[in-house]
Design an enzyme around this catalytic site. Structure first.
Site, mmCIF file in Angstrom:
data_model
loop_
_atom_site.group_PDB
_atom_site.id
_atom_site.type_symbol
_atom_site.label_atom_id
_atom_site.label_comp_id
_atom_site.label_asym_id
_atom_site.label_seq_id
_atom_site.Cartn_x
_atom_site.Cartn_y
_atom_site.Cartn_z
ATOM 1 N N HIS A 105 19.503 70.691 47.942
ATOM 2 C CA HIS A 105 18.472 69.657 48.009
ATOM 3 C C HIS A 105 17.515 69.722 46.823
ATOM 4 O O HIS A 105 17.043 68.695 46.347
ATOM 5 C CB HIS A 105 17.693 69.799 49.320
ATOM 6 C CG HIS A 105 16.773 68.653 49.583
ATOM 7 N ND1 HIS A 105 17.206 67.336 49.644
ATOM 8 C CD2 HIS A 105 15.425 68.609 49.792
ATOM 9 C CE1 HIS A 105 16.179 66.541 49.890
ATOM 10 N NE2 HIS A 105 15.094 67.283 49.966
ATOM 11 N N SER A 162 13.232 63.121 47.420
ATOM 12 C CA SER A 162 13.208 63.236 48.879
ATOM 13 C C SER A 162 12.211 62.216 49.462
ATOM 14 O O SER A 162 12.391 61.025 49.274
ATOM 15 C CB SER A 162 12.884 64.681 49.275
ATOM 16 O OG SER A 162 13.246 64.952 50.600
#
Length: 260
Positions: free
Chosen positions: A227, A93
């Site tokens: 995610h 990320s």
């Protein structure tokens, strides 16, 4: 070596490669402790993890304002580790962007690029979309963290811990959501992009766009999950890293030898 920026969970002086791991927004170096213990990576790879200011043992330090400042300081902190062994980078990320920015800075040095760059759960830096999560109320921000799934729910239910967590998370989200890549030539090192097939923050087409950021080999690995797919696929992630590094380290050693 002792440095506030770098954690060595399991020193491996005999390892051929050092893998430097960059945490996500709100994350800390300890997130990568399980990866450092992976039998797939040992004994050939020593795992280092970056510790950003404002969390855990650095919680009293000033939070940094943006990605460029963080990348500059991390690049400096890594200088003592870029000696006789090549570095590889893994970032998830926000950490993927930081790993990329540090790799760009190192590319200005002969043979300085990492032997491999692994970018996880993040669209390519050339695809700018300004985010607004950092503008949410505290309650809304906690809701976002619950949906993303990367924070221990026990922390989110503890008001005292939340008082420490929220400023750090908000600052990190601000840094990554306002980040804009400054166009530069592609890297030469291999890039491997990893993503969960149900990640709302990193659509597959956006992740594939990392291909444009290297003139070297590019690979894409898709895992089941959202995610934080890597929480349940640590062995698979370690396998991908190990396989890519075995070839990347040889290319890197050859390039450094030719540059001298």
């Amino acid at each position: 070596m002792s440095d506030p920026w770098i954690r060595r969970f399991r020193p491996r002086p005999e390892a051929a490669v050092r893998l430097v791991c960059f945490p996500h927004a709100g994350g800390s170096a300890s997130y990568y402790h399980p990866l450092a213990q992976s039998p797939t990576l040992l004994p050939d790879t020593e795992v280092l993890a970056v510790q950003y200011p404002g969390r855990q043992d650095r919680r009293r330090e000033r939070l940094l304002d943006g990605i460029p400042e963080m990348a500059d300081l991390i690049t400096e902190a890594l200088a003592p580790y870029d000696d006789d062994r090549p570095l590889a980078f893994f970032g998830h990320s926000m950490g993927a962007v930081l790993a990329f920015e540090v790799a760009q800075r190192l590319s200005a040095r002969p043979g300085g690029e990492p032997c491999g760059l692994f970018v996880s759960g993040r669209r390519a830096p050339s695809l700018y979309r300004r985010g607004t999560v950092h503008l949410l109320s505290d309650a809304e921000l906690v809701g976002e963290l619950r949906r993303a799934g990367g924070t221990d729910p026990r922390f989110l239910d503890d008001e005292e811990l939340l008082a420490d967590i929220i400023p750090v998370v908000r600052n990190d989200y601000r840094a990554i959501e306002l980040y804009q890549w400054t166009p530069a030539p592609p890297l030469n090192c291999p890039i491997t992009a990893l993503v969960g097939d149900r990640d709302p923050q990193a659509p597959l087409d956006d992740v594939e766009a990392w291909r444009k950021h290297t003139d070297g080999p590019f690979g894409l690995e898709v895992f089941s999950g959202g995610h934080f797919y890597l929480n349940t696929h640590q062995r698979g992630v370690a396998d991908v890293i190990s396989e890519a590094l075995s070839a990347g380290a040889r290319r890197h050693a050859t390039a450094r030898g030719n540059a001298r």
